[in-house]
Design a protein around this motif. Structure first.
Motif, PDB file in Angstrom:
ATOM      1  N   GLN A  37      42.020  19.088  47.029  1.00  0.00           N
ATOM      2  CA  GLN A  37      42.275  18.056  46.039  1.00  0.00           C
ATOM      3  C   GLN A  37      42.661  18.626  44.684  1.00  0.00           C
ATOM      4  N   SER A  38      42.252  19.851  44.392  1.00  0.00           N
ATOM      5  CA  SER A  38      42.524  20.405  43.059  1.00  0.00           C
ATOM      6  C   SER A  38      43.074  21.821  43.161  1.00  0.00           C
ATOM      7  N   ASN A  39      43.737  22.261  42.101  1.00  0.00           N
ATOM      8  CA  ASN A  39      44.225  23.630  42.045  1.00  0.00           C
ATOM      9  C   ASN A  39      43.074  24.627  42.053  1.00  0.00           C
ATOM     10  N   VAL A  40      41.953  24.256  41.458  1.00  0.00           N
ATOM     11  CA  VAL A  40      40.783  25.142  41.457  1.00  0.00           C
ATOM     12  C   VAL A  40      40.302  25.362  42.889  1.00  0.00           C
ATOM     13  N   ALA A  41      40.261  24.318  43.680  1.00  0.00           N
ATOM     14  CA  ALA A  41      39.840  24.449  45.077  1.00  0.00           C
ATOM     15  C   ALA A  41      40.822  25.326  45.855  1.00  0.00           C
ATOM     16  N   VAL A  42      42.113  25.157  45.611  1.00  0.00           N
ATOM     17  CA  VAL A  42      43.126  25.996  46.257  1.00  0.00           C
ATOM     18  C   VAL A  42      42.891  27.458  45.881  1.00  0.00           C
ATOM     19  N   LYS A  43      42.654  27.711  44.610  1.00  0.00           N
ATOM     20  CA  LYS A  43      42.381  29.070  44.122  1.00  0.00           C
ATOM     21  C   LYS A  43      41.156  29.648  44.816  1.00  0.00           C
ATOM     22  N   ASN A  44      40.096  28.862  44.923  1.00  0.00           N
ATOM     23  CA  ASN A  44      38.863  29.336  45.560  1.00  0.00           C
ATOM     24  C   ASN A  44      39.086  29.685  47.028  1.00  0.00           C
ATOM     25  N   ILE A  45      39.827  28.848  47.730  1.00  0.00           N
ATOM     26  CA  ILE A  45      40.122  29.111  49.145  1.00  0.00           C
ATOM     27  C   ILE A  45      40.961  30.377  49.275  1.00  0.00           C
ATOM     28  N   ALA A  46      41.990  30.512  48.452  1.00  0.00           N
ATOM     29  CA  ALA A  46      42.853  31.699  48.503  1.00  0.00           C
ATOM     30  C   ALA A  46      42.049  32.968  48.236  1.00  0.00           C
ATOM     31  N   GLU A  47      41.195  32.932  47.223  1.00  0.00           N
ATOM     32  CA  GLU A  47      40.372  34.098  46.904  1.00  0.00           C
ATOM     33  C   GLU A  47      39.409  34.437  48.037  1.00  0.00           C
ATOM     34  N   LYS A  48      38.831  33.426  48.666  1.00  0.00           N
ATOM     35  CA  LYS A  48      37.896  33.671  49.771  1.00  0.00           C
ATOM     36  C   LYS A  48      38.624  34.277  50.971  1.00  0.00           C
ATOM     37  N   LEU A  49      39.821  33.784  51.263  1.00  0.00           N
ATOM     38  CA  LEU A  49      40.597  34.360  52.370  1.00  0.00           C
ATOM     39  C   LEU A  49      40.906  35.825  52.097  1.00  0.00           C
ATOM     40  N   MET A  50      41.242  36.145  50.852  1.00  0.00           N
ATOM     41  CA  MET A  50      41.490  37.541  50.481  1.00  0.00           C
ATOM     42  C   MET A  50      40.200  38.366  50.606  1.00  0.00           C
ATOM     43  N   ASP A  51      39.076  37.788  50.190  1.00  0.00           N
ATOM     44  CA  ASP A  51      37.788  38.489  50.258  1.00  0.00           C
ATOM     45  C   ASP A  51      37.412  38.874  51.691  1.00  0.00           C
ATOM     46  N   VAL A  52      37.747  38.007  52.653  1.00  0.00           N
ATOM     47  CA  VAL A  52      37.396  38.291  54.050  1.00  0.00           C
ATOM     48  C   VAL A  52      38.478  39.080  54.766  1.00  0.00           C
ATOM     49  N   GLY A  53      39.511  39.490  54.013  1.00  0.00           N
ATOM     50  CA  GLY A  53      40.537  40.352  54.579  1.00  0.00           C
ATOM     51  C   GLY A  53      41.692  39.647  55.244  1.00  0.00           C
ATOM     52  N   PHE A  54      41.777  38.351  55.099  1.00  0.00           N
ATOM     53  CA  PHE A  54      42.896  37.612  55.691  1.00  0.00           C
ATOM     54  C   PHE A  54      43.947  37.382  54.615  1.00  0.00           C
ATOM     55  N   GLU A  55      45.088  38.075  54.767  1.00  0.00           N
ATOM     56  CA  GLU A  55      46.127  38.014  53.749  1.00  0.00           C
ATOM     57  C   GLU A  55      47.461  37.485  54.272  1.00  0.00           C
ATOM     58  N   ASP A  56      47.510  37.074  55.519  1.00  0.00           N
ATOM     59  CA  ASP A  56      48.747  36.601  56.127  1.00  0.00           C
ATOM     60  C   ASP A  56      48.848  35.083  55.995  1.00  0.00           C
ATOM     61  N   TRP A  57      49.100  34.614  54.771  1.00  0.00           N
ATOM     62  CA  TRP A  57      49.190  33.188  54.516  1.00  0.00           C
ATOM     63  C   TRP A  57      50.224  32.934  53.438  1.00  0.00           C
ATOM     64  N   THR A  58      50.639  31.687  53.357  1.00  0.00           N
ATOM     65  CA  THR A  58      51.608  31.251  52.351  1.00  0.00           C
ATOM     66  C   THR A  58      50.963  30.164  51.515  1.00  0.00           C
ATOM     67  N   LEU A  59      51.143  30.247  50.224  1.00  0.00           N
ATOM     68  CA  LEU A  59      50.579  29.271  49.303  1.00  0.00           C
ATOM     69  C   LEU A  59      51.668  28.312  48.844  1.00  0.00           C
ATOM     70  N   LEU A  60      51.509  27.038  49.171  1.00  0.00           N
ATOM     71  CA  LEU A  60      52.405  25.989  48.685  1.00  0.00           C
ATOM     72  C   LEU A  60      51.661  25.283  47.572  1.00  0.00           C
ATOM     73  N   ILE A  61      52.270  25.208  46.400  1.00  0.00           N
ATOM     74  CA  ILE A  61      51.539  24.738  45.228  1.00  0.00           C
ATOM     75  C   ILE A  61      52.243  23.592  44.529  1.00  0.00           C
ATOM     76  N   SER A  62      51.486  22.876  43.725  1.00  0.00           N
ATOM     77  CA  SER A  62      52.037  21.811  42.909  1.00  0.00           C
ATOM     78  C   SER A  62      52.714  22.394  41.676  1.00  0.00           C
ATOM     79  N   ALA A  63      53.491  21.589  41.003  1.00  0.00           N
ATOM     80  CA  ALA A  63      54.235  22.045  39.830  1.00  0.00           C
ATOM     81  C   ALA A  63      53.319  22.483  38.691  1.00  0.00           C
ATOM     82  N   ASP A  64      52.100  21.973  38.632  1.00  0.00           N
ATOM     83  CA  ASP A  64      51.215  22.325  37.527  1.00  0.00           C
ATOM     84  C   ASP A  64      50.213  23.426  37.884  1.00  0.00           C
TER      85      ASP A  64
END
Length: 71
Positions: A37-64
């Motif tokens: 629902q929020s950019n903060v939540a997207v950021k948290n998910i992305a950081e957690k995926l990186m923390d667990v070593g999963f880096e094969d993903w694409t981030l689709l983001i809103s304009a803001d």
């Protein structure tokens, strides 16, 4: 399969998401989409995926989206 994950602040939702992604990849699932629902939540998910070593993903983001989060 659709999963809706909603609970109180600081209850481990992001860890559950990362664990699900790793489990789904291990089970050879394809096309996993995560939305938040929020950019903060997207950021948290992305950081957690990186923390667990999963880096094969694409981030689709809103304009803001705030790019400095990943600087």
């Amino acid at each position: 399969m659709n999963i809706h994950l909603h609970y109180y602040y600081r209850t481990g939702k992001t860890s559950v998401i990362a664990t699900y992604v790793l489990s789904a990849i291990a089970a050879e699932k394809k096309g996993i989409w995560l939305m938040a629902q929020s950019n903060v939540a997207v950021k948290n998910i992305a950081e957690k995926l990186m923390d667990v070593g999963f880096e094969d993903w694409t981030l689709l983001i809103s304009a803001d989206f705030h790019f400095e989060w990943f600087a």
